[in-house]
Design an enzyme around this catalytic site. Structure first.
Site, short mmCIF file in Angstrom:
data_model
loop_
_atom_site.label_atom_id
_atom_site.label_comp_id
_atom_site.label_asym_id
_atom_site.label_seq_id
_atom_site.Cartn_x
_atom_site.Cartn_y
_atom_site.Cartn_z
CD GLU A 1 -3.64 -5.99 2.97
OE1 GLU A 1 -4.52 -5.31 3.33
OE2 GLU A 1 -2.60 -5.73 3.14
CD GLU B 1 -3.13 -1.03 1.88
OE1 GLU B 1 -3.24 -0.14 2.53
OE2 GLU B 1 -4.12 -1.86 1.65
O1 AHR Z 1 -5.65 -5.70 6.77
C1 AHR Z 1 -5.47 -4.51 7.67
C2 AHR Z 1 -4.77 -3.30 6.85
O2 AHR Z 1 -5.62 -3.11 5.66
C3 AHR Z 1 -3.50 -3.74 6.22
O3 AHR Z 1 -2.56 -3.75 7.21
C4 AHR Z 1 -3.24 -2.87 5.10
O4 AHR Z 1 -2.35 -3.41 4.14
C5 AHR Z 1 -4.81 -2.57 4.77
O5 AHR Z 1 -4.93 -1.12 4.66
#
Ligand code: AHR
Length: 494
Positions: free
Chosen positions: A296, A173
């Site tokens: 994710e 990110e």
């Molecule tokens: O999964 C929680 C958070 O969500 C992670 O650390 C991040 O990469 C995303 O914003």
């Protein structure tokens, strides 16, 4: 009667097992308590890893595990987590609750966890606040077989042999918590950092993953592919389902019909996101060399009342089972481009498959979906189509009533995973197989009321049972799918 058409002769892409991957971050009680309790804990463990959790995870065939973050990754300095535990640095986990991170779970412990799970390794490196040298030394420490400063340090810390690292993420990110970069800036940094992610083991080159877009930031994908496409093996995508929006999110267990359909509608958006990001990737990579890595995904709600807001602990209902069922069907159908996906997060955090409390452990409805879908891993996607009608409460948040994917294993066994998105209606299904005579059918169903979930007092409220209420003749299987359900059928043919 809803018709489900399956064409076993039309074989599409291979469903990479890694689509069923998971994610473990130093966040809340995921690593500490959830996976790792330390060698001296009274909770049964092997080299510090909880035996109950590891055994349950092995049952769903975890193919790959991502670590150490998430946002934590771009603040993690790996040398803090090696060597004698008593002298490891204690630091603040600034992202997640401001708690003390004692670094007792580091590189060696993560590799031991993957060994116990029998899964591949996906390490996410620090580009946001780390140096090129630090990243390059981590790779040397992990994978170099020979005489070198990092290989020597590794063996001083008790590990002579190098490990195999299959996947390496170059930042996380980086448009946000990983450094607030523009795509152009990140793409150039990616090119520089990845140069030093050396392939010391030529037989097993590391699959390098560039940080991809936040949800529908198509410009990010465009710029990163344009500038850095030839230097990567994969590019990521992050997408979470927040029913009420990023700020308020909504409760994990308390929701009405409107929010039920709104949540499922948002889960279905994954299809559009993959399709549109894939179109951009296709422009730069028409041969589909670069994988889309959805590292994710999952439902993200307001934390459980009374818990640390920085720990992101949430419950998991039958609604989450459907979010998982729909999303995994979508990944299967896009397996020509989606090569890996990682549910966030494995234990005690967002859409977890396991929750723990002291020495107790429960399996969530999402766990059972991963169990029911595991036969898709490594199978070949088959052409399938289901007739649907549109259901819901609000015009703008309607969903199809049914959602499916179908695959065939090497031995010819067919797996169907079918979801009923309605919270009130059951539907008769007539499945028709082209040019095929059915020999045997076995089924499993996960169902319940829309608010059902498992607790430490009642751990089996939502659990799968055998499904036998079908008739099979020649090339057809007929059955009725109840509301809020996921059915998995295993079919052999003559
Ligand atoms: O999964 C929680 C958070 O969500 C992670 O650390 C991040 O990469 C995303 O914003």
């Amino acid at each position: 009667m809803g018709k489900l058409y399956v064409n076993p002769k039309k074989k599409l892409s291979t469903i990479s097992p890694e689509i069923y991957g998971h994610f473990s971050e130093h966040l809340g009680r995921c690593i500490y308590e959830g996976l790792y309790v330390g060698e001296n804990s009274s909770i049964p463990n092997t080299n510090g890893m909880r035996t109950d959790v590891v055994e349950a995870l092995k049952k769903i065939k975890i193919p790959v595990l991502r670590w150490p973050g998430g946002c934590f990754a771009d603040e993690y300095h790996w040398k803090d987590g090696i060597g004698p535990k008593e002298s490891r640095k204690k630091m603040i986990n600034t992202h997640w609750g401001g708690v003390v991170e004692d670094n007792s779970f580091g590189t060696h412990e993560f590799m031991e966890l993957c060994r116990q799970l029998g899964c591949k390794v996906y390490i996410n490196g620090n580009l946001g606040s780390g140096t090129v040298q630090e990243m390059s030394e981590w790779i040397e420490y992990l994978t170099f077989n020979g005489i070198s400063p990092m290989a020597d340090l590794r063996s001083k810390n008790g590990r002579e042999e190098p490990w195999t690292v299959e996947y390496f993420g170059v930042g996380n990110e980086n448009w946000g918590c990983g450094g607030c970069m523009t795509p152009e800036h990140y793409a150039n940094e990616y090119r520089r950092y990845q140069t030093y992610v050396r392939n010391y083991n030529h037989d097993k080159p590391i699959y390098k993953i560039a940080c991809g877009a936040n949800v529908d930031d198509y410009n990010w994908t465009e710029q990163v592919m344009r500038i850095a496409g030839p230097f990567m093996n994969g590019i990521s995508l992050h997408y979470y389902v927040h029913p009420l929006g990023w700020q308020e999110k909504g409760s994990a267990t308390d929701f009405d019909d409107t929010i039920w359909y709104l949540t499922l509608n948002k889960a279905l958006k994954m299809d559009e996101l993959i399709t549109r990001h894939s179109h951009i990737i296709d422009k730069y990579d028409p041969d589909k060399r670069v994988g889309l890595i959805v590292d994710e995904w999952g439902a993200w709600y307001t934390v459980e009342p009374g818990t640390n807001p920085g720990f992101l602990y949430q419950q998991n209902t039958i609604r989450d089972a459907l979010v998982a069922g729909i999303t995994l069907n979508i990944f299967n159908k896009h397996s020509d481009r989606v090569r890996m996906a990682n549910l966030a997060q494995m234990v005690n955090v967002l859409q977890s498959v396991i929750l723990t409390e002291g020495d107790k452990m429960i399996l969530t409805p999402t766990y059972h979906v991963f169990d029911m879908y595991k036969e898709h891993q490594g199978a070949t996607l088959l052409d399938s189509y289901i007739e649907t009608s549109t259901i819901g409460v609000e015009e703008e948040n309607m969903v199809p009533n049914l959602h499916e994917s179908v695959s065939m294993k090497e031995d010819g066994t067919i797996t169907i995973t079918l979801n009923n998105l309605s919270n009130t209606e059951s539907y008769p299904i007539n499945s028709i197989f082209a040019d095929t005579i059915i020999s045997s059918v076995e089924g499993t169903i996960l169902t319940g009321n829309m608010h059902d979930y498992n607790t430490f007092q009642n751990p089996n409220v939502v659990s799968p049972v055998s499904f036998t209420q079908f008739t099979a003749n020649d090339n057809c299987i007929d059955f009725t799918i109840p509301p809020c359900s996921i059915i998995q059928l295993t079919i052999t043919t003559k």
